[in-house]
Design a protein around this motif. Structure first.
Motif, mmCIF file in Angstrom:
data_model
loop_
_atom_site.group_PDB
_atom_site.id
_atom_site.type_symbol
_atom_site.label_atom_id
_atom_site.label_comp_id
_atom_site.label_asym_id
_atom_site.label_seq_id
_atom_site.Cartn_x
_atom_site.Cartn_y
_atom_site.Cartn_z
ATOM 1 N N VAL A 21 120.726 101.804 10.709
ATOM 2 C CA VAL A 21 119.392 101.420 11.163
ATOM 3 C C VAL A 21 119.011 102.177 12.436
ATOM 4 C CG1 VAL A 21 118.081 99.521 12.220
ATOM 5 C CG2 VAL A 21 119.328 99.140 10.095
ATOM 6 N N LEU A 22 119.937 102.254 13.382
ATOM 7 C CA LEU A 22 119.661 102.929 14.653
ATOM 8 C C LEU A 22 119.401 104.421 14.447
ATOM 9 C CD1 LEU A 22 122.379 101.194 16.874
ATOM 10 C CD2 LEU A 22 119.907 100.844 17.005
ATOM 11 N N VAL A 23 120.248 105.063 13.666
ATOM 12 C CA VAL A 23 120.069 106.497 13.404
ATOM 13 C C VAL A 23 118.805 106.733 12.591
ATOM 14 C CG1 VAL A 23 121.061 108.535 12.282
ATOM 15 C CG2 VAL A 23 122.536 106.974 13.560
ATOM 16 N N GLY A 24 118.540 105.872 11.604
ATOM 17 C CA GLY A 24 117.332 105.998 10.799
ATOM 18 C C GLY A 24 116.073 105.839 11.639
ATOM 19 N N GLY A 25 116.087 104.872 12.557
ATOM 20 C CA GLY A 25 114.945 104.692 13.439
ATOM 21 C C GLY A 25 114.718 105.901 14.335
ATOM 22 N N ALA A 26 115.797 106.471 14.857
ATOM 23 C CA ALA A 26 115.686 107.662 15.700
ATOM 24 C C ALA A 26 115.149 108.853 14.914
ATOM 25 C CB ALA A 26 117.045 107.994 16.311
ATOM 26 N N LEU A 27 115.606 109.000 13.667
ATOM 27 C CA LEU A 27 115.094 110.088 12.826
ATOM 28 C C LEU A 27 113.610 109.895 12.538
ATOM 29 C CD1 LEU A 27 118.058 110.594 10.336
ATOM 30 C CD2 LEU A 27 117.251 112.220 12.058
ATOM 31 N N GLY A 28 113.157 108.637 12.523
ATOM 32 C CA GLY A 28 111.733 108.371 12.382
ATOM 33 C C GLY A 28 110.943 108.929 13.557
ATOM 34 N N VAL A 29 111.499 108.828 14.752
ATOM 35 C CA VAL A 29 110.865 109.405 15.942
ATOM 36 C C VAL A 29 110.786 110.925 15.799
ATOM 37 C CG1 VAL A 29 111.065 109.755 18.439
ATOM 38 C CG2 VAL A 29 111.632 107.524 17.425
ATOM 39 N N PHE A 30 111.906 111.533 15.380
ATOM 40 C CA PHE A 30 111.912 112.989 15.185
ATOM 41 C C PHE A 30 110.899 113.400 14.109
ATOM 42 C CE2 PHE A 30 116.099 112.687 17.238
ATOM 43 C CZ PHE A 30 116.045 113.777 18.086
ATOM 44 N N ALA A 31 110.809 112.618 13.046
ATOM 45 C CA ALA A 31 109.861 112.934 11.973
ATOM 46 C C ALA A 31 108.427 112.890 12.486
ATOM 47 C CB ALA A 31 110.053 111.950 10.814
ATOM 48 N N TYR A 32 108.132 111.878 13.279
ATOM 49 C CA TYR A 32 106.764 111.703 13.773
ATOM 50 C C TYR A 32 106.342 112.867 14.669
ATOM 51 C CZ TYR A 32 102.672 109.559 15.936
ATOM 52 O OH TYR A 32 101.405 109.305 16.374
ATOM 53 N N VAL A 33 107.193 113.238 15.626
ATOM 54 C CA VAL A 33 106.812 114.312 16.559
ATOM 55 C C VAL A 33 106.851 115.678 15.878
ATOM 56 C CG1 VAL A 33 107.550 112.994 18.577
ATOM 57 C CG2 VAL A 33 109.183 114.526 17.461
ATOM 58 N N THR A 34 107.746 115.847 14.901
ATOM 59 C CA THR A 34 107.810 117.127 14.191
ATOM 60 C C THR A 34 106.579 117.329 13.319
ATOM 61 O OG1 THR A 34 110.235 117.011 14.142
ATOM 62 C CG2 THR A 34 109.199 118.520 12.592
ATOM 63 N N GLY A 35 106.042 116.247 12.802
ATOM 64 C CA GLY A 35 104.871 116.338 11.933
ATOM 65 C C GLY A 35 103.547 116.261 12.667
ATOM 66 N N ASN A 36 103.577 116.185 13.999
ATOM 67 C CA ASN A 36 102.363 116.141 14.812
ATOM 68 C C ASN A 36 102.296 117.419 15.637
ATOM 69 O OD1 ASN A 36 100.750 115.580 17.312
ATOM 70 N ND2 ASN A 36 100.450 113.602 16.306
ATOM 71 N N VAL A 37 101.297 118.242 15.384
ATOM 72 C CA VAL A 37 101.250 119.563 16.000
ATOM 73 C C VAL A 37 101.179 119.486 17.524
ATOM 74 C CG1 VAL A 37 98.721 119.747 15.809
ATOM 75 C CG2 VAL A 37 100.144 121.825 15.873
ATOM 76 N N GLN A 38 100.499 118.483 18.058
ATOM 77 C CA GLN A 38 100.388 118.373 19.516
ATOM 78 C C GLN A 38 101.716 117.983 20.149
ATOM 79 O OE1 GLN A 38 97.114 115.553 19.793
ATOM 80 N NE2 GLN A 38 95.656 117.212 20.155
ATOM 81 N N PHE A 39 102.381 116.983 19.584
ATOM 82 C CA PHE A 39 103.683 116.573 20.112
ATOM 83 C C PHE A 39 104.706 117.691 19.955
ATOM 84 C CE2 PHE A 39 102.319 112.000 19.487
ATOM 85 C CZ PHE A 39 102.299 111.708 20.841
ATOM 86 N N ALA A 40 104.681 118.356 18.799
ATOM 87 C CA ALA A 40 105.645 119.426 18.551
ATOM 88 C C ALA A 40 105.469 120.571 19.552
ATOM 89 C CB ALA A 40 105.496 119.937 17.120
ATOM 90 N N THR A 41 104.215 120.898 19.837
ATOM 91 C CA THR A 41 103.940 121.966 20.808
ATOM 92 C C THR A 41 104.393 121.552 22.197
ATOM 93 O OG1 THR A 41 102.026 122.691 19.518
ATOM 94 C CG2 THR A 41 102.143 123.407 21.815
ATOM 95 N N TYR A 42 104.089 120.321 22.576
ATOM 96 C CA TYR A 42 104.468 119.831 23.900
ATOM 97 C C TYR A 42 105.986 119.795 24.077
ATOM 98 C CZ TYR A 42 105.322 116.500 27.681
ATOM 99 O OH TYR A 42 105.792 115.886 28.816
ATOM 100 N N LEU A 43 106.699 119.356 23.041
ATOM 101 C CA LEU A 43 108.155 119.229 23.120
ATOM 102 C C LEU A 43 108.879 120.523 22.787
ATOM 103 C CD1 LEU A 43 108.467 115.723 21.406
ATOM 104 C CD2 LEU A 43 108.821 116.235 23.833
ATOM 105 N N GLN A 44 108.110 121.539 22.408
ATOM 106 C CA GLN A 44 108.659 122.856 22.079
ATOM 107 C C GLN A 44 109.672 122.780 20.928
ATOM 108 O OE1 GLN A 44 110.141 124.363 25.854
ATOM 109 N NE2 GLN A 44 108.111 125.071 26.463
ATOM 110 N N ILE A 45 109.259 122.066 19.892
ATOM 111 C CA ILE A 45 110.037 122.019 18.654
ATOM 112 C C ILE A 45 109.147 122.525 17.530
ATOM 113 C CG2 ILE A 45 111.492 120.089 19.416
ATOM 114 C CD1 ILE A 45 109.735 118.218 17.761
#
Length: 360
Positions: free
Chosen positions: A206-230
């Motif tokens: 559950v913990l790892v899955g929830g964290a991967l959800g955070v990564f999925a959200y920022v990776t799929g958002n162009v503004q967050f991805a640009t800001y975080l340099q991913i």
């Protein structure tokens, strides 16, 4: 499914526009899966008990486990049902990644179900032969690997992202297929090895899955991805709905699986959940971070490899028993102590994994 309904209804009421937001659908995914688990859980436990689908216990293990014999197992089916229903209700079913994750869940869940059925219902201690188990896992893992490789629209989708460094994305070519296979199949079996104590595997999942959800959200958002340099990868944000469903279903199952467990997950749940985590890591290009966050799974797997290698080469065992959670039990740690300490380790590792978003 309900997203399509909301898109139709928004022409009559602007309120339905809120269902376009990923965060809302992710939260609804959690609540839906959690509700399904709470409602279906007691019914499933009664059915499993009635049909005497109970856990068998190794005689050479900790003596405290002997009292667990007969506890209903194959309860992981509850988790998978909750994830499927919640995902189908709230995810955008036009997204290819949604179907990739559901496909791996179905394949690995089916492999685990057959293995459990043979062991528990047919009383075949060997279950599904290892060669067939790995064959079907390989079919699923390679199928996903080839599909993602040949449908990739941008280089970022198949590059290896190295955490803690800015803009380090390694072109690995066809090795992407090999890496994807090992991440998915390896994670599946690692979670399965960890599932040996009440609640030990499900909360780290559950913990790892929830964290991967955070990564999925920022990776799929162009503004967050640009800001975080991913790297920005279109469509990965939808994985937050699946991650939400996994979190909700997992917490609902933990309600019944916490010490002393009323039901066990079985291979049907463990193999599928591991496959989901591996697939999510591949989609979000966070394979290395998964290795960090899933350190408990890695530790359990390595302990088995070292134990087997040492015994075959020298005739001696490194640990009193493998996987390593049994080693600590035989050293005198109470089962709840082992479980909670492994949970604490996972929380720390997940936080380190999330920190890679900024520590570059």
């Amino acid at each position: 499914m309900l997203l399509w309904v909301a898109e139709y209804l928004k022409q009559y009421a602007s309120f339905f526009n809120v269902f376009q937001y990923l965060t809302l659908r992710g939260i609804l995914g959690v609540l839906t899966a959690l509700s399904i688990a709470f409602i279906v859980g007691p019914i499933m436990i009664r059915k499993l008990s009635f049909h005497q689908i109970g856990q068998s216990v190794r005689n050479d293990g900790p003596k405290s486990h002997l009292s667990k014999a007969g506890t209903p197992t194959m309860g992981g089916a509850l988790i998978l049902v909750a994830i499927f229903i919640s995902t189908l209700l709230w995810a955008d079913l036009r997204n290819k990644y949604v179907w990739v994750v559901l496909a791996i869940t179905l394949i690995f869940g089916a492999v685990g179900w057959v293995d459990d059925y043979r062991k528990v219902v047919q009383r075949n201690s060997k279950g599904l032969p290892a060669k067939w188990k790995y064959f079907w896992q390989s079919v699923g893992g390679l199928g996903v690997a080839f599909f993602l490789y040949y449908t990739a629209q941008t280089p970022a989708e198949i590059q290896l992202l190295v955490p803690f460094f800015k803009n380090v994305q390694v072109d690995i070519g066809w090795f992407y297929i090999v890496l994807t296979y090992f991440v998915i199949v390896g994670t599946s079996n690692a979670v399965n090895l960890t599932d040996g104590l009440d609640g030990l595997a499900i909360l780290p999942t559950v913990l790892v899955g929830g964290a991967l959800g955070v990564f999925a959200y920022v990776t799929g958002n162009v503004q967050f991805a640009t800001y975080l340099q991913i790297p920005y990868i279109a469509g990965t944000g939808e994985m937050i709905v699946i991650c939400g469903a996994l979190v909700g279903a997992g917490l609902g199952f933990l309600w019944f699986n916490t010490y002393p467990a009323q039901v066990f997950m079985g291979d049907v749940g463990a193999l599928a959940l591991g496959g989901i985590l591996g697939t999510l890591a591949v989609i979000t290009r966070q394979e290395i971070v998964l290795f960090i966050m899933g350190g408990v799974f890695v530790m359990e797997t390595v302990s088995v490899i070292l134990q087997v290698a040492s015994f075959k080469l020298t005739g001696r065992r490194i640990f009193r028993m493998a996987p390593i959670h049994h080693h600590f039990e035989l050293k005198g740690w109470a089962e709840p102590k082992v479980i909670v300490r492994f949970w604490i380790i996972t929380v720390i590792l997940v936080l380190i994994g999330l920190a890679t978003l900024k520590l570059r």
